[in-house]
Motif scaffolding. Structure first.
Motif, mmCIF file in Angstrom:
data_model
loop_
_atom_site.group_PDB
_atom_site.id
_atom_site.type_symbol
_atom_site.label_atom_id
_atom_site.label_comp_id
_atom_site.label_asym_id
_atom_site.label_seq_id
_atom_site.Cartn_x
_atom_site.Cartn_y
_atom_site.Cartn_z
ATOM 1 N N LEU A 1 -15.230 3.912 -11.240
ATOM 2 C CA LEU A 1 -14.259 4.727 -10.878
ATOM 3 C C LEU A 1 -12.967 4.209 -11.224
ATOM 4 O O LEU A 1 -13.160 3.279 -10.899
ATOM 5 C CB LEU A 1 -14.546 5.067 -9.150
ATOM 6 N N ARG A 2 -12.103 4.982 -11.767
ATOM 7 C CA ARG A 2 -10.882 4.499 -12.236
ATOM 8 C C ARG A 2 -9.772 4.872 -11.077
ATOM 9 O O ARG A 2 -9.873 5.957 -10.725
ATOM 10 C CB ARG A 2 -10.380 5.066 -13.430
ATOM 11 N N VAL A 3 -9.055 3.947 -10.631
ATOM 12 C CA VAL A 3 -7.998 3.890 -9.822
ATOM 13 C C VAL A 3 -6.704 4.224 -10.643
ATOM 14 O O VAL A 3 -6.444 3.162 -11.524
ATOM 15 C CB VAL A 3 -7.576 2.825 -9.084
ATOM 16 N N SER A 4 -6.221 5.558 -10.599
ATOM 17 C CA SER A 4 -5.129 5.544 -11.742
ATOM 18 C C SER A 4 -3.782 5.458 -11.074
ATOM 19 O O SER A 4 -2.968 5.078 -12.012
ATOM 20 C CB SER A 4 -5.142 7.236 -12.112
ATOM 21 N N GLU A 5 -3.512 5.535 -9.857
ATOM 22 C CA GLU A 5 -2.149 5.442 -9.344
ATOM 23 C C GLU A 5 -2.423 4.707 -8.122
ATOM 24 O O GLU A 5 -2.908 5.234 -7.230
ATOM 25 C CB GLU A 5 -1.324 6.470 -9.549
ATOM 26 N N ILE A 6 -1.431 3.665 -7.748
ATOM 27 C CA ILE A 6 -1.422 3.298 -6.175
ATOM 28 C C ILE A 6 -0.192 2.779 -6.238
ATOM 29 O O ILE A 6 0.452 1.929 -6.854
ATOM 30 C CB ILE A 6 -2.656 2.255 -5.894
ATOM 31 N N HIS A 7 0.807 3.478 -5.214
ATOM 32 C CA HIS A 7 2.169 3.045 -5.160
ATOM 33 C C HIS A 7 2.372 2.948 -3.584
ATOM 34 O O HIS A 7 2.103 3.867 -2.823
ATOM 35 C CB HIS A 7 3.286 4.266 -5.676
ATOM 36 N N VAL A 8 2.894 2.156 -3.012
ATOM 37 C CA VAL A 8 3.587 1.852 -1.756
ATOM 38 C C VAL A 8 4.740 1.492 -1.706
ATOM 39 O O VAL A 8 5.480 0.725 -2.373
ATOM 40 C CB VAL A 8 2.773 0.791 -0.937
ATOM 41 N N SER A 9 5.896 2.259 -0.999
ATOM 42 C CA SER A 9 7.406 2.100 -1.003
ATOM 43 C C SER A 9 7.518 0.877 -0.646
ATOM 44 O O SER A 9 6.881 0.269 0.405
ATOM 45 C CB SER A 9 7.897 3.294 -0.133
ATOM 46 N N TYR A 10 8.680 0.296 -1.009
ATOM 47 C CA TYR A 10 9.129 -0.925 -0.357
ATOM 48 C C TYR A 10 9.185 -1.097 1.030
ATOM 49 O O TYR A 10 8.679 -2.039 1.753
ATOM 50 C CB TYR A 10 10.446 -1.288 -0.998
ATOM 51 N N ALA A 11 9.821 -0.042 1.755
ATOM 52 C CA ALA A 11 9.962 0.003 3.064
ATOM 53 C C ALA A 11 8.348 -0.216 3.725
ATOM 54 O O ALA A 11 8.506 -0.618 4.733
ATOM 55 C CB ALA A 11 10.752 1.176 3.411
ATOM 56 N N ALA A 12 7.384 0.352 3.122
ATOM 57 C CA ALA A 12 6.251 0.236 3.697
ATOM 58 C C ALA A 12 5.221 -0.820 3.447
ATOM 59 O O ALA A 12 4.159 -0.859 4.045
ATOM 60 C CB ALA A 12 5.413 1.767 3.714
ATOM 61 N N ARG A 13 5.701 -1.618 2.710
ATOM 62 C CA ARG A 13 4.941 -2.930 2.105
ATOM 63 C C ARG A 13 4.867 -3.958 3.475
ATOM 64 O O ARG A 13 5.332 -3.966 4.212
ATOM 65 C CB ARG A 13 5.310 -3.557 1.093
ATOM 66 N N GLY A 14 3.395 -4.207 3.332
ATOM 67 C CA GLY A 14 3.100 -5.409 4.197
ATOM 68 C C GLY A 14 2.537 -4.743 5.439
ATOM 69 O O GLY A 14 2.396 -5.304 6.484
ATOM 70 N N LYS A 15 2.260 -3.436 5.504
ATOM 71 C CA LYS A 15 1.897 -2.709 6.645
ATOM 72 C C LYS A 15 0.425 -2.193 6.510
ATOM 73 O O LYS A 15 0.045 -1.493 7.557
ATOM 74 C CB LYS A 15 2.639 -1.375 7.127
ATOM 75 N N GLY A 16 -0.350 -2.855 5.495
ATOM 76 C CA GLY A 16 -1.541 -2.382 5.392
ATOM 77 C C GLY A 16 -2.198 -1.045 4.548
ATOM 78 O O GLY A 16 -3.239 -0.616 4.590
ATOM 79 N N ILE A 17 -1.098 -0.402 4.268
ATOM 80 C CA ILE A 17 -1.080 0.909 3.412
ATOM 81 C C ILE A 17 -2.053 0.588 2.086
ATOM 82 O O ILE A 17 -2.771 1.387 1.986
ATOM 83 C CB ILE A 17 0.213 1.452 3.229
ATOM 84 N N GLY A 18 -1.428 -0.226 1.315
ATOM 85 C CA GLY A 18 -2.143 -0.375 0.125
ATOM 86 C C GLY A 18 -3.733 -0.753 0.313
ATOM 87 O O GLY A 18 -4.396 -0.189 -0.459
#
Length: 85
Positions: A1-18
């Motif tokens: 399976l290919r992960v084509s895009e993963i983006h987490v905004s700067y404000a949301a980083r470090g919160k486990g979203i990625g």
């Protein structure tokens, strides 16, 4: 399976979203009977460290002068991770 895009905004980083997004990609791969996840990241992106923390390994690096002139990055890494069901 290919992960084509993963983006987490700067404000949301470090919160486990990625991590949650990557966990979902792993779950989908398992549901589909896939044994590998693959993705590409630019050689200049610090996200490589996160991908490595999630178990991805660089299997090849492609560089290209024309690509660098267009993007500012010398190339990209192909990274893969085994998926265990």
């Amino acid at each position: 399976l290919r992960v084509s895009e993963i983006h987490v905004s700067y404000a949301a980083r470090g919160k486990g979203i990625g991590t949650a997004l990557m966990d979902r990609a792993v779950a989908q791969a398992i549901e589909e009977g896939k044994s590998l996840l693959a993705l590409q990241t630019l050689t200049t992106k610090p996200a490589r460290r996160s991908f490595e923390a999630w178990g991805f390994e660089v299997v090849s690096t492609q560089t290209d002068v024309a690509f660098e002139e267009l993007t500012g990055a010398s190339g990209y890494h192909l990274m893969v991770r085994e998926v265990e069901s």
